[in-house]
Structure formats: structure tokens, C-alpha cells
Motif scaffolding. Sequence first.
Motif, PDB file in Angstrom:
ATOM      1  N   ILE A 184      43.035  40.207  34.084  1.00 11.75           N
ATOM      2  CA  ILE A 184      42.981  42.427  33.619  1.00 11.75           C
ATOM      3  C   ILE A 184      41.645  42.718  33.785  1.00 11.75           C
ATOM      4  O   ILE A 184      40.053  42.667  33.659  1.00 11.75           O
ATOM      5  CB  ILE A 184      42.510  42.065  32.246  1.00 11.75           C
ATOM      6  N   ASN A 238      46.247  48.432  32.647  1.00 13.63           N
ATOM      7  CA  ASN A 238      46.472  49.231  31.405  1.00 13.63           C
ATOM      8  C   ASN A 238      46.792  50.804  31.907  1.00 13.63           C
ATOM      9  O   ASN A 238      47.214  51.515  30.810  1.00 13.63           O
ATOM     10  CB  ASN A 238      45.923  49.270  30.507  1.00 13.63           C
ATOM     11  N   VAL A 297      49.631  45.881  31.295  1.00  6.66           N
ATOM     12  CA  VAL A 297      49.882  45.575  30.556  1.00  6.66           C
ATOM     13  C   VAL A 297      49.503  46.887  29.445  1.00  6.66           C
ATOM     14  O   VAL A 297      49.316  46.298  27.913  1.00  6.66           O
ATOM     15  CB  VAL A 297      49.123  44.569  30.111  1.00  6.66           C
ATOM     16  N   MET A 322      54.857  39.926  24.097  1.00 10.72           N
ATOM     17  CA  MET A 322      53.799  39.828  24.549  1.00 10.72           C
ATOM     18  C   MET A 322      52.934  40.578  22.761  1.00 10.72           C
ATOM     19  O   MET A 322      53.682  41.240  22.049  1.00 10.72           O
ATOM     20  CB  MET A 322      53.233  40.865  25.329  1.00 10.72           C
ATOM     21  N   MET A 366      43.659  37.126  24.703  1.00 13.12           N
ATOM     22  CA  MET A 366      42.504  38.015  26.039  1.00 13.12           C
ATOM     23  C   MET A 366      41.170  36.456  25.952  1.00 13.12           C
ATOM     24  O   MET A 366      40.987  35.479  25.778  1.00 13.12           O
ATOM     25  CB  MET A 366      42.417  39.290  25.256  1.00 13.12           C
ATOM     26  N   SER A 367      39.917  37.429  26.470  1.00 16.91           N
ATOM     27  CA  SER A 367      38.792  36.865  26.910  1.00 16.91           C
ATOM     28  C   SER A 367      38.452  36.346  25.243  1.00 16.91           C
ATOM     29  O   SER A 367      37.840  34.741  25.679  1.00 16.91           O
ATOM     30  CB  SER A 367      37.176  37.972  27.110  1.00 16.91           C
ATOM     31  N   ILE A 410      43.402  37.903  30.910  1.00 15.82           N
ATOM     32  CA  ILE A 410      42.004  37.734  30.812  1.00 15.82           C
ATOM     33  C   ILE A 410      41.254  39.406  31.400  1.00 15.82           C
ATOM     34  O   ILE A 410      41.326  38.482  33.129  1.00 15.82           O
ATOM     35  CB  ILE A 410      41.494  36.538  30.151  1.00 15.82           C
ATOM     36  N   GLY A 411      40.692  39.775  30.252  1.00 22.79           N
ATOM     37  CA  GLY A 411      39.505  40.788  31.798  1.00 22.79           C
ATOM     38  C   GLY A 411      37.974  40.324  31.616  1.00 22.79           C
ATOM     39  O   GLY A 411      37.206  39.317  32.203  1.00 22.79           O
ATOM     40  N   THR A 412      37.277  40.993  30.647  1.00 28.46           N
ATOM     41  CA  THR A 412      35.974  40.785  30.670  1.00 28.46           C
ATOM     42  C   THR A 412      35.161  39.086  30.799  1.00 28.46           C
ATOM     43  O   THR A 412      34.349  39.087  31.350  1.00 28.46           O
ATOM     44  CB  THR A 412      35.412  41.504  29.398  1.00 28.46           C
ATOM     45  N   ARG A 457      33.119  45.959  31.392  1.00 25.31           N
ATOM     46  CA  ARG A 457      33.931  46.961  32.374  1.00 25.31           C
ATOM     47  C   ARG A 457      33.244  47.923  32.226  1.00 25.31           C
ATOM     48  O   ARG A 457      31.564  48.581  31.398  1.00 25.31           O
ATOM     49  CB  ARG A 457      34.524  47.539  31.222  1.00 25.31           C
TER      50      ARG A 457
HETATM   51  C1  LIG Z   1      42.214  44.886  28.302  1.00 25.03           C
HETATM   52  C2  LIG Z   1      43.282  44.227  27.883  1.00 25.03           C
HETATM   53  C3  LIG Z   1      43.647  42.838  27.537  1.00 25.03           C
HETATM   54  C4  LIG Z   1      41.856  42.263  28.469  1.00 25.03           C
HETATM   55  O1  LIG Z   1      40.708  42.183  27.659  1.00 25.03           O
HETATM   56  P1  LIG Z   1      39.564  41.184  27.558  1.00 25.03           P
HETATM   57  O2  LIG Z   1      39.336  41.303  25.950  1.00 25.03           O
HETATM   58  O3  LIG Z   1      38.556  41.932  28.144  1.00 25.03           O
HETATM   59  O4  LIG Z   1      39.848  39.863  28.000  1.00 25.03           O
HETATM   60  C5  LIG Z   1      44.179  41.967  27.185  1.00 25.03           C
HETATM   61  N1  LIG Z   1      45.409  42.664  27.275  1.00 25.03           N
HETATM   62  C6  LIG Z   1      45.623  44.147  26.797  1.00 25.03           C
HETATM   63  C7  LIG Z   1      46.710  44.656  26.645  1.00 25.03           C
HETATM   64  C8  LIG Z   1      44.493  44.761  27.668  1.00 25.03           C
HETATM   65  O5  LIG Z   1      44.186  46.157  27.548  1.00 25.03           O
END
Ligand SMILES: *Cc1c(COP(=O)(O)O)cnc(C)c1O
Length: 228
Positions: free
Chosen positions: A37, A60, A82, A162, A199-200, A216-218, A224
Motif C-alpha cells: 500500500i 486508497n 482499497v 475483504m 496489514m502491517s 501492507i503499507g508502513t 507515510r
Molecule cells: C492504509 C491501508 C492499509 C495499510 O496499512 P498499514 O498499517 O500501513 O500496513 C491496508 N488496508 C487499507 C484499507 C488501508 O487503507
Amino acid sequence: MVDLTPLGERLAEVDDRIADAARAASRDLSSITRIVITKFHPASLVRELHGLGVRDVGENRHQEAQAKAAELADLDLRWNFVGQLQSKKARQVRAYCQSIHSVDRDSLITALANDEAETPIDAFVQVNLTDDHGRGGVVPADLEAFADRVAAAPGLRLCGIMGVAPLGEDPRPAFAALRGLSERVQLQHPEASALSMGMSGDFAEAISEGATHLRIGTAITGNRPDHG
Ligand SMILES: *Cc1c(COP(=O)(O)O)cnc(C)c1O
């Protein structure tokens, strides 16, 4: 030794943890797609991720996603949407995204449906496991009927469901609930076996409950940039 950038190091570390969790759950790693992400990060970071082998990315917000997808059109990336999506933007999102993880309203089905679509878009039905209806997602009681309507819509391919685990509690019960809901949907729609969760902070637990798509983002991108 490969000389890894900090980004490459974080990516490799997350991928190691994904592989460990898959092994612990006796799951085949190839059944798990890791989506990075990249919201709030510049297109240059997405390009760097592509150079590290990433192909699945997620965003997103439509305007931001559209701009990055256009700037990176030379790369073979798969874009996943997402976030909460306004119906009036749905057509435009179809144009650059291969999948949407947040289909949760009939108006969105109508807006996304397309008789003439050459390739269907992958649709995940977002499920809301909380009492907060502002968070987006269909409530579990409405899920099966809603999934039927997604599956019947032209140009949409119902691929699964989801969910997001509630913050600040053990994510396992929420992921187990999603897995149960997924199994119910698959009774009518065996093809809808994808499960987008994790997620993270909780992807290992999600893998042990059967997640097929991790968002997976951060943990990979780092914090961010400030987005006001
Ligand atoms: C931002 C986001 C993520 C990723 O979040 P992290 O905690 O940074 O991994 C996953 N799913 C959705 C829907 C998000 O908006």
C-alpha cells in the motif's frame, strides 16, 4: 550480499515474516499475494518498489492513485483500490485498477458494472465487522445477498471478501470471523475464494487464518509522509 536500500531491507524483512507465517500455517506461499500500500508516497517510491520486484500495489484515494498509475504506465504494475470509493469516481477507477477491495454498496455495483468491459475487474466485497457503520463495508447479515448481486453484475468478477481487524484488540477473532464468512460466500460462489485481510501490524495472524491478499503499507514503505 546484495546491497539493499532501507526500502529493500524492509521489503525483504516483511517477505521473510510472510514466509515464516505461511510455513507455520502449512500454507503454500504461492497462495498469498503481498500488496504494498503506497498511499501518500510519491510515484518515485512505487517505481523503486517495482525495481525491487513488487508488482501488486494499492492505493486508497482515487485522484492520487490515478496520477501515480498514469506516471508509472510504463511499468507492469497491478493496481488495487482499497479505500472508500464514491460511486461517481467508480468508472474512472475501473480504467487503471485491476481490483477493488472495497465494494460495499449497491450504488457502487451499478457504477462499476460495465457490459462492454473487455476484462472484468476483480471485486472484493468489504465486510464491516464493527458496530460503526461509518467505516464502510456490508454487515455480515447482508453479505451473501450482496455477493450474489456483485457476481451477477456485468464486468465484475466476484473474487472474494475483504476486511479490517478492529484496532487495539487481538485481530484473530475478526480474521476467524472473516474466514467463516468467506466459506459461506463460497458455498454459492466457489470461485470467490480470495480473502483480503492483514496489514502491517497483523499480517502474520491473517495468514494463519487463511488470508490470500495482504495489504501492507508502513512496514514496507516506512512512515507515510505528513498528509495534513
Ligand atoms: C492504509 C491501508 C492499509 C495499510 O496499512 P498499514 O498499517 O500501513 O500496513 C491496508 N488496508 C487499507 C484499507 C488501508 O487503507
